[in-house]
Design an enzyme around this catalytic site. Structure first.
Site, PDB file in Angstrom:
ATOM      1  N   CYS A 198       1.047  -1.249  -0.344  1.00  0.00           N
ATOM      2  CA  CYS A 198       0.149   0.166  -0.404  1.00  0.00           C
ATOM      3  C   CYS A 198       0.870   1.659   0.459  1.00  0.00           C
ATOM      4  CB  CYS A 198      -0.950  -0.419   0.747  1.00  0.00           C
ATOM      5  SG  CYS A 198      -2.255   1.141   1.195  1.00  0.00           S
ATOM      6  N   HIS A 254      -2.378  -5.361 -10.573  1.00  0.00           N
ATOM      7  CA  HIS A 254      -3.243  -4.194 -10.784  1.00  0.00           C
ATOM      8  C   HIS A 254      -3.400  -5.058 -12.147  1.00  0.00           C
ATOM      9  CE1 HIS A 254      -2.542  -1.442  -7.419  1.00  0.00           C
ATOM     10  NE2 HIS A 254      -1.414  -1.659  -7.398  1.00  0.00           N
ATOM     11  N   GLU A 303     -10.179  -1.039  -5.560  1.00  0.00           N
ATOM     12  CA  GLU A 303      -9.360  -1.825  -4.773  1.00  0.00           C
ATOM     13  C   GLU A 303      -9.541  -3.145  -4.403  1.00  0.00           C
ATOM     14  OE1 GLU A 303      -5.980  -0.025  -1.934  1.00  0.00           O
ATOM     15  OE2 GLU A 303      -6.982   2.299  -2.443  1.00  0.00           O
ATOM     16  N   CYS A 344      -4.752   5.200  -4.578  1.00  0.00           N
ATOM     17  CA  CYS A 344      -4.023   4.449  -4.725  1.00  0.00           C
ATOM     18  C   CYS A 344      -2.831   4.310  -4.930  1.00  0.00           C
ATOM     19  CB  CYS A 344      -4.895   3.351  -5.262  1.00  0.00           C
ATOM     20  SG  CYS A 344      -4.038   2.181  -4.898  1.00  0.00           S
ATOM     21  N   GLY A 369      -1.414   1.745  -7.136  1.00  0.00           N
ATOM     22  CA  GLY A 369      -1.641   1.454  -8.101  1.00  0.00           C
ATOM     23  C   GLY A 369      -1.800   2.635  -8.735  1.00  0.00           C
TER      24      GLY A 369
END
Length: 276
Positions: A74, A157, A206, A215, A218
């Site tokens: 994260c 992802h 997410e 994110c 991301g």
């Protein structure tokens, strides 16, 4: 057990942060999910536990999604935890370890935190995918989107490139794509509109959390996949609903992410009030 907590965020991607570096805390997936609930708990996108550092790290960061599942990365939370570790040590740098690896971090002159998110993993087995496939063009589609690229930034992802981000019904198609059969561990689903070679607009559904204001991992995956497609440079501003991150994909494969952190408030929580 009544203990202090801190509510932090990076561009609105928000976290409940507990410090278990000095003594273990009775945190279970169920308890983490209960505290993360926005109606009956404190509420957050991810629940973070700071644990003693291992293997050269200043701190180990354990990440729980709102459904109680554990995440490997994260980016926004890494910046927040790095900020706390730097404040404790008085240093301008900190190394944060997660279950996915070591994330060196530093404070930049403008006060933002930059994290080396490690190498982007591009192989189909590294994402991972359920079967061999070209990660630059996945055979996956939903209403209005198709042909994503995939990579791992310590978590899986997929990135869909779209002409008009505002035209998509993300709450409807996001869950379907997150749980697509090609992703055995589910996936974070990014939807990106290329505004310029150095400017991307991104929204992310997410894994285990749904739509969030930002994110970090991301944004990293988006820059990598856009550059792989020849749609962007290897450094760009990624604009999310909560604000901007600066992302760079270095020639050695490492991805750097820079952005702000903030503490919204602090308080005390009775862990025994939440089911174990």
């Amino acid at each position: 057990m009544i203990i202090p907590f801190r509510k932090m965020h990076g561009l609105g991607n928000d976290f409940v942060v507990l410090d278990a570096r000095r003594a273990p805390l009775p945190i279970t997936p169920g308890r983490a999910a209960a505290i993360a609930d926005r109606h009956t708990g404190i509420g957050c996108d991810q629940f973070i536990v700071m644990e003693p550092g291992t293997e050269g790290a200043d701190v180990f960061m354990r990440i729980y999604n709102p459904d109680g599942s554990e995440a490997g990365a994260c980016g926004n939370a890494t910046r927040c935890v790095a900020e706390l570790a730097m404040a404790d040590s008085g240093s301008g740098a900190a190394a944060v370890r997660t279950i996915s690896g070591l994330l060196p971090s530093e404070r930049l002159p403008d006060g933002t935190i930059r994290v080396d998110m490690g190498e982007a993993r591009l192989g189909w087995g590294e994402v991972p995918l359920a079967q061999e496939a070209d990660t630059l063009h996945l055979p996956l589609s939903a209403d209005g989107v198709s042909d994503p690229a995939a990579c791992s930034m310590g978590n899986p992802h997929a990135t869909f490139f779209v002409p008009d981000l505002a035209a998509l019904d993300l709450p409807r198609i996001g869950p379907e794509l997150e749980h697509a059969a090609i992703f055995p561990q589910r996936a974070n689903i990014g939807f990106v509109q290329v505004l310029a070679p150095d400017h991307l607009r991104l929204a992310v559904w997410e894994r285990g959390a749904g739509l969030t204001l930002a994110c970090g991992s991301g944004a990293c995956a988006t820059l990598v996949n856009a550059a792989r497609r020849g749609l962007s440079a290897r450094a760009a501003t990624v604009s999310l609903p909560g604000g901007d991150l600066r992302i760079e994909w270095r020639d050695d494969g490492h991805v750097l992410m820079a952005g702000p952190t903030a503490t919204a408030f602090t308080g005390m929580i009775d862990l025994d009030a939440y089911p174990a």
